[in-house]
Write a protein that holds these residues in place. Structure first.
Motif: not given
Length: 187
Positions: A136-140, A147-152, A154-155
């Motif tokens: 998921a982090d590779s898509f950031v 508010l991007s999906l990968p950050i949400i 992750s958190k």
């Protein structure tokens, strides 16, 4: 699900070890092994903690090292159980007094087996969670909004799961060490 990867017996066996000496359910064990990790996971969300690549790498190493170590401890438990059974059979054949703690030791070894197996599965789950986080982090994107999906993900997903599994794994390892100490200490 294939019977070769069905882990429910290990999970049920581990949960069954959360009992009092008399065999009744222990709410203290349940609170320790479930509520404490949930509390830490919730705290990670409230405090806004998020996995990063360094922490994820550290957790993967932790999980991999403990998987290898726990596999060797599993062999030790199997060896101790074999020796206990051999001694019991030899004493029975020679009509010598049977170790009065045989059944307690046997139960402890069985519980250790489930605890160690569960810890190995937890370590693998931790590694899988960190892998999913890395994916998921590779898509950031570098300038992505918070508010991007990968950050949400992750958190609110990967970080709490990693915290829960890590805290539960640490508590289970402490329990395994304590039980091994009780079993193997010189009397």
């Amino acid at each position: 699900m294939s019977s070769k990867v069905n882990i429910k017996d290990i999970i049920y066996g581990h949960l069954a070890t959360m009992s009092k000496v008399d065999g009744g359910w222990s709410w203290y064990d349940f609170l320790t092994f479930c509520f404490v990790p949930v509390a830490f996971s919730t705290a990670s969300i409230i405090m806004g903690f998020s996995l990063n690549k360094d922490v994820s790498s550290l957790l993967v190493n932790f999980g991999a090292i403990f998987t290898a170590l726990l596999l060797s401890v599993l062999v030790l438990v199997y060896d101790q159980e074999s020796k206990l059974d051999e001694r019991y059979q030899r004493d029975a054949e020679l009509k010598r007094p049977i170790d009065e703690f045989y059944s307690a030791k046997k139960k402890l070894l069985d519980e250790l087996y489930y605890n160690i197996s569960f810890s190995i599965l937890s370590s693998l789950a931790l590694i899988a969670t960190c892998f999913a986080f890395s994916m998921a982090d590779s898509f950031v994107e570098p300038k992505a909004s918070s508010l991007s999906l990968p950050i949400i993900l992750s958190k609110l997903v990967f970080t709490p799961i990693a915290v829960f599994v890590t805290v539960n794994l640490l508590l289970t390892i402490v329990m395994i060490v304590k039980r091994l100490h009780s079993l193997l200490r010189p009397k």
